[in-house]
Design a protein around this motif. Structure first.
Motif, PDB file in Angstrom:
ATOM      1  N   ILE A  51     -73.387  90.332 -35.311  1.00  0.00           N
ATOM      2  CA  ILE A  51     -72.651  89.483 -35.841  1.00  0.00           C
ATOM      3  C   ILE A  51     -72.850  89.439 -37.451  1.00  0.00           C
ATOM      4  O   ILE A  51     -73.932  89.468 -37.846  1.00  0.00           O
ATOM      5  N   LYS A  52     -71.725  89.431 -38.192  1.00  0.00           N
ATOM      6  CA  LYS A  52     -71.848  89.508 -39.606  1.00  0.00           C
ATOM      7  C   LYS A  52     -71.011  88.514 -40.096  1.00  0.00           C
ATOM      8  O   LYS A  52     -69.795  88.211 -39.562  1.00  0.00           O
ATOM      9  N   SER A  53     -71.315  88.089 -41.103  1.00  0.00           N
ATOM     10  CA  SER A  53     -70.316  86.905 -41.935  1.00  0.00           C
ATOM     11  C   SER A  53     -69.184  87.563 -42.591  1.00  0.00           C
ATOM     12  O   SER A  53     -69.541  88.770 -43.291  1.00  0.00           O
ATOM     13  N   ARG A  54     -68.125  87.041 -42.528  1.00  0.00           N
ATOM     14  CA  ARG A  54     -66.787  87.458 -43.136  1.00  0.00           C
ATOM     15  C   ARG A  54     -67.047  87.430 -44.828  1.00  0.00           C
ATOM     16  O   ARG A  54     -66.360  88.139 -45.770  1.00  0.00           O
ATOM     17  N   ASP A  55     -67.871  86.374 -45.463  1.00  0.00           N
ATOM     18  CA  ASP A  55     -68.218  86.271 -46.476  1.00  0.00           C
ATOM     19  C   ASP A  55     -69.322  87.203 -46.976  1.00  0.00           C
ATOM     20  O   ASP A  55     -70.556  86.881 -46.537  1.00  0.00           O
ATOM     21  N   ALA A  56     -69.152  88.147 -47.879  1.00  0.00           N
ATOM     22  CA  ALA A  56     -69.895  89.308 -48.289  1.00  0.00           C
ATOM     23  C   ALA A  56     -71.150  88.651 -49.307  1.00  0.00           C
ATOM     24  O   ALA A  56     -72.241  88.843 -49.427  1.00  0.00           O
ATOM     25  N   SER A  57     -70.678  87.523 -49.776  1.00  0.00           N
ATOM     26  CA  SER A  57     -71.688  86.977 -50.986  1.00  0.00           C
ATOM     27  C   SER A  57     -72.690  85.773 -50.138  1.00  0.00           C
ATOM     28  O   SER A  57     -73.625  85.573 -50.866  1.00  0.00           O
ATOM     29  N   LYS A  58     -72.525  85.616 -49.016  1.00  0.00           N
ATOM     30  CA  LYS A  58     -73.010  84.790 -48.284  1.00  0.00           C
ATOM     31  C   LYS A  58     -73.623  85.314 -46.869  1.00  0.00           C
ATOM     32  O   LYS A  58     -72.825  85.063 -45.960  1.00  0.00           O
ATOM     33  N   PRO A  59     -74.682  86.275 -46.809  1.00  0.00           N
ATOM     34  CA  PRO A  59     -75.024  86.687 -45.365  1.00  0.00           C
ATOM     35  C   PRO A  59     -75.222  85.491 -44.505  1.00  0.00           C
ATOM     36  O   PRO A  59     -75.690  84.622 -44.923  1.00  0.00           O
ATOM     37  N   ALA A  67     -79.404  76.307 -37.168  1.00  0.00           N
ATOM     38  CA  ALA A  67     -77.928  75.924 -37.151  1.00  0.00           C
ATOM     39  C   ALA A  67     -77.465  77.336 -36.504  1.00  0.00           C
ATOM     40  O   ALA A  67     -76.519  77.110 -35.622  1.00  0.00           O
ATOM     41  N   ILE A  68     -77.784  78.345 -36.845  1.00  0.00           N
ATOM     42  CA  ILE A  68     -77.444  79.502 -36.267  1.00  0.00           C
ATOM     43  C   ILE A  68     -77.644  79.657 -34.805  1.00  0.00           C
ATOM     44  O   ILE A  68     -76.828  79.938 -33.923  1.00  0.00           O
ATOM     45  N   TYR A  69     -78.970  79.328 -34.469  1.00  0.00           N
ATOM     46  CA  TYR A  69     -79.255  79.229 -33.107  1.00  0.00           C
ATOM     47  C   TYR A  69     -78.563  78.268 -32.202  1.00  0.00           C
ATOM     48  O   TYR A  69     -78.170  78.576 -30.860  1.00  0.00           O
ATOM     49  N   LYS A  70     -78.159  77.073 -32.628  1.00  0.00           N
ATOM     50  CA  LYS A  70     -77.236  76.227 -31.899  1.00  0.00           C
ATOM     51  C   LYS A  70     -75.943  76.713 -31.778  1.00  0.00           C
ATOM     52  O   LYS A  70     -75.485  76.396 -30.757  1.00  0.00           O
ATOM     53  N   GLY A  71     -75.475  77.338 -32.933  1.00  0.00           N
ATOM     54  CA  GLY A  71     -74.078  77.945 -32.648  1.00  0.00           C
ATOM     55  C   GLY A  71     -74.089  78.929 -31.683  1.00  0.00           C
ATOM     56  O   GLY A  71     -73.086  78.984 -30.866  1.00  0.00           O
ATOM     57  N   ILE A  72     -75.060  79.910 -31.654  1.00  0.00           N
ATOM     58  CA  ILE A  72     -74.989  80.903 -30.693  1.00  0.00           C
ATOM     59  C   ILE A  72     -75.203  80.416 -29.309  1.00  0.00           C
ATOM     60  O   ILE A  72     -74.520  80.845 -28.146  1.00  0.00           O
ATOM     61  N   LYS A 102     -67.380  87.220 -24.453  1.00  0.00           N
ATOM     62  CA  LYS A 102     -67.305  85.978 -25.069  1.00  0.00           C
ATOM     63  C   LYS A 102     -67.644  85.780 -26.632  1.00  0.00           C
ATOM     64  O   LYS A 102     -66.742  85.219 -27.486  1.00  0.00           O
ATOM     65  N   PHE A 103     -68.750  86.739 -27.225  1.00  0.00           N
ATOM     66  CA  PHE A 103     -68.881  86.852 -28.379  1.00  0.00           C
ATOM     67  C   PHE A 103     -67.854  87.727 -29.327  1.00  0.00           C
ATOM     68  O   PHE A 103     -67.576  87.277 -30.158  1.00  0.00           O
ATOM     69  N   LEU A 104     -67.434  88.627 -28.597  1.00  0.00           N
ATOM     70  CA  LEU A 104     -66.502  89.354 -29.150  1.00  0.00           C
ATOM     71  C   LEU A 104     -65.036  88.839 -29.425  1.00  0.00           C
ATOM     72  O   LEU A 104     -64.433  89.177 -30.391  1.00  0.00           O
ATOM     73  N   SER A 105     -64.767  87.659 -28.898  1.00  0.00           N
ATOM     74  CA  SER A 105     -63.732  87.064 -29.061  1.00  0.00           C
ATOM     75  C   SER A 105     -63.725  85.779 -29.970  1.00  0.00           C
ATOM     76  O   SER A 105     -62.977  85.163 -30.450  1.00  0.00           O
ATOM     77  N   THR A 106     -65.138  85.513 -30.671  1.00  0.00           N
ATOM     78  CA  THR A 106     -65.286  84.392 -31.324  1.00  0.00           C
ATOM     79  C   THR A 106     -65.016  84.867 -32.850  1.00  0.00           C
ATOM     80  O   THR A 106     -65.401  86.171 -33.069  1.00  0.00           O
ATOM     81  N   THR A 107     -64.431  84.214 -33.649  1.00  0.00           N
ATOM     82  CA  THR A 107     -64.034  84.308 -34.891  1.00  0.00           C
ATOM     83  C   THR A 107     -64.897  83.404 -35.800  1.00  0.00           C
ATOM     84  O   THR A 107     -64.705  83.505 -37.058  1.00  0.00           O
ATOM     85  N   ASN A 108     -65.275  82.212 -35.286  1.00  0.00           N
ATOM     86  CA  ASN A 108     -65.960  81.095 -35.979  1.00  0.00           C
ATOM     87  C   ASN A 108     -66.977  80.668 -35.314  1.00  0.00           C
ATOM     88  O   ASN A 108     -67.046  80.270 -34.397  1.00  0.00           O
ATOM     89  N   LEU A 109     -68.274  80.916 -35.944  1.00  0.00           N
ATOM     90  CA  LEU A 109     -69.493  80.488 -35.348  1.00  0.00           C
ATOM     91  C   LEU A 109     -69.886  79.132 -36.012  1.00  0.00           C
ATOM     92  O   LEU A 109     -70.036  78.899 -37.093  1.00  0.00           O
ATOM     93  N   PRO A 110     -70.157  78.064 -34.993  1.00  0.00           N
ATOM     94  CA  PRO A 110     -70.496  76.829 -35.345  1.00  0.00           C
ATOM     95  C   PRO A 110     -71.909  76.810 -36.275  1.00  0.00           C
ATOM     96  O   PRO A 110     -72.740  77.313 -35.695  1.00  0.00           O
ATOM     97  N   GLY A 111     -71.741  76.189 -37.391  1.00  0.00           N
ATOM     98  CA  GLY A 111     -72.926  76.134 -38.320  1.00  0.00           C
ATOM     99  C   GLY A 111     -72.897  77.261 -39.318  1.00  0.00           C
ATOM    100  O   GLY A 111     -73.919  77.188 -39.969  1.00  0.00           O
ATOM    101  N   ALA A 112     -72.095  78.418 -38.980  1.00  0.00           N
ATOM    102  CA  ALA A 112     -72.092  79.570 -39.934  1.00  0.00           C
ATOM    103  C   ALA A 112     -70.863  79.883 -40.422  1.00  0.00           C
ATOM    104  O   ALA A 112     -70.611  80.660 -41.506  1.00  0.00           O
ATOM    105  N   GLY A 113     -69.810  79.520 -39.906  1.00  0.00           N
ATOM    106  CA  GLY A 113     -68.421  79.857 -40.653  1.00  0.00           C
ATOM    107  C   GLY A 113     -67.689  80.766 -39.799  1.00  0.00           C
ATOM    108  O   GLY A 113     -68.014  81.306 -38.699  1.00  0.00           O
ATOM    109  N   ALA A 114     -66.838  81.549 -40.676  1.00  0.00           N
ATOM    110  CA  ALA A 114     -66.135  82.834 -40.244  1.00  0.00           C
ATOM    111  C   ALA A 114     -67.064  83.775 -40.015  1.00  0.00           C
ATOM    112  O   ALA A 114     -67.687  84.241 -41.148  1.00  0.00           O
ATOM    113  N   VAL A 115     -67.102  84.494 -38.828  1.00  0.00           N
ATOM    114  CA  VAL A 115     -67.914  85.554 -38.660  1.00  0.00           C
ATOM    115  C   VAL A 115     -67.008  86.803 -38.009  1.00  0.00           C
ATOM    116  O   VAL A 115     -65.920  86.459 -37.590  1.00  0.00           O
TER     117      VAL A 115
END
Length: 437
Positions: A51-59, A67-72, A102-115
């Motif tokens: 899982i990688k953030s689409r914003d390169a300046s904000k990994p 927040a990431i754990y709750k989103g996953i 399920k994860f491969l179809s995810t484009t927005n992770l709650p608490g982390a933004g676009a991924v």
């Protein structure tokens, strides 16, 4: 003393895991006499996801782990392991392919933004070494058939290609790659058809020549004899010992009998001269030498010898000191060679202008590449017109030499003298043997 903090290592998500880690039990020892039962094949197929953030300046690892754990967990709770990678992305080990979808179809992770979620490029293939003494009595076909479901997908592709194209692997088991971990691997394969197997010879050259892959030399035997392609030798007359040559001519002339036959006498004289020359005049080497490129110099030659010496030292004694010495010598040689090439090319390009001869330019390019200069005759002007084909050009030269050496090209006095000598009776030398007279 109060208990200290838990040792989490590199995984900061370990405290969020509800599963209790149990100590690994030692497997029961099985004897070779008792064949172990085959394990039950699990239906679950674990998958590694990144899982990688689409914003390169904000990994994604810069965001709160809670927040990431709750989103996953909002996507799926069947997660075996979560860890962070060096590039700031997350590595997930999920239970099976269904959860991975399920994860491969995810484009927005709650608490982390676009991924962006993708399968790991290497961890989803089976790797390892099988140690099983109880299968030593089985044939290779049985082992391959039994382990077919656990084969490496990339290795399966190579195997299918080799079997499908009816090719044969020429490698003899020698390592072909020197890895950065100071180990030798076998990643280069040489293939040939079955019809060329008996005519092909495979050889790994022991010198790396500045690379991390060993050069491989493949030879195909030819029906032509090797002597037909040897370089023609010649006598070095400037280094001849003429006193020795004269001595051998006199001594050899007494060994061969004199003949009244013109052809035999001519062959006798030629044999004496050749034999004396072999004893007193040195000859050139029959080995063809490839000329060195223009950028090669004595400094590079010395650096190359130092690099080869360091390589042989490392092969004899594999220590970190010898390895560092080889890498240092190799780096210095490559840097000096690159600088010599650049300097030679700059000198070559500085001499090119609008009035430069194109033939000379291409000849210099061939010399820069280390190739021998070869300039065949591509056009010949003759009384019959312009000749373009090599056979016609060769025939024109043959006719010219024939006309030059004919009787019509000489004076009448020379022709009459020649005819009188040819028509007269041949008189042998005075010191004829009794059998010849």
């Amino acid at each position: 003393m109060p208990p200290g903090a838990n040792n989490l290592g590199d995984n900061r998500f370990a405290l969020l895991s509800t599963a209790q880690k149990t100590k690994r039990k030692k497997p029961e020892q099985t004897t070779l006499d008792q064949f172990p039962e085959l394990p039950i094949t699990k239906k679950d197929d674990p998958k590694y996801l990144v899982i990688k953030s689409r914003d390169a300046s904000k990994p994604i690892t810069s965001i709160s782990c809670f927040a990431i754990y709750k989103g996953i967990q909002s996507i799926s709770k069947d997660i075996n392991n979560i860890s962070s990678l060096r590039d700031g992305s997350l590595l997930l080990l999920v239970k099976n392919q269904k959860i991975a979808d399920k994860f491969l179809s995810t484009t927005n992770l709650p608490g982390a933004g676009a991924v962006e979620v993708a399968l790991h490029s290497t961890l989803n293939s089976v790797k390892g070494t099988i140690y099983a003494p109880f299968i030593c009595q089985l044939s290779d076909d049985e082992i391959i058939e039994g382990l077919k479901e656990q084969a490496n997908p990339k290795g399966r592709i190579i195997e299918d290609f080799i079997l499908g194209s009816n090719c044969i692997v020429l490698n003899d088991g020698s390592p072909t790659h020197f890895s950065t971990h100071s180990s030798f691997t076998h990643i280069d394969l040489s293939l040939c058809s079955s019809s060329l197997l008996t005519k092909t010879e495979w050889l790994r050259i022991d010198d790396l020549h500045g690379s991390d892959h060993f050069p491989i030399l493949s030879k195909i035997s030819s029906p032509h004899h090797a002597s037909r392609f040897k370089t023609r030798v010649h006598f070095k007359t400037d280094l001849a010992d003429w006193d020795k040559f004269e001595h051998f001519c006199e001594s050899l002339s007494c060994l061969f009998p004199i003949s009244s036959n013109v052809h035999q006498e001519s062959s006798r004289i030629q044999k004496i001269i050749r034999s004396a020359a072999n004893y007193s005049i040195p000859q050139s080497s029959s080995k063809s030498l490839k000329p060195a490129p223009r950028w090669w110099n004595s400094e590079l030659c010395a650096l190359r010898q130092q690099k080869q010496f360091a390589w042989h030292q490392f092969k004899r004694t594999r220590s970190n000191a010898n390895l560092m010495q080889y890498k240092k010598s190799n780096a210095i040689f490559r840097r000096k060679a690159k600088a010599a090439k650049v300097l030679c090319f700059q000198k070559f390009t500085s001499e090119i202008n609008s009035s430069s001869n194109q033939k000379k330019i291409w000849a210099d390019i061939r010399r820069l590449s280390g190739l021998t200069s070869f300039s065949p005759i591509s056009l010949l002007t003759s009384p019959r017109g312009n000749l373009l084909y090599p056979q016609d050009i060769a025939l024109e030269f043959a006719l010219h030499f024939s006309n030059v050496s004919s009787d019509s090209s000489f004076s009448p006095e020379f022709s009459s003298s020649k005819l009188s000598i040819l028509s007269s009776l041949y008189l042998p030398p005075s010191n004829l043997s009794s059998s010849a007279s």
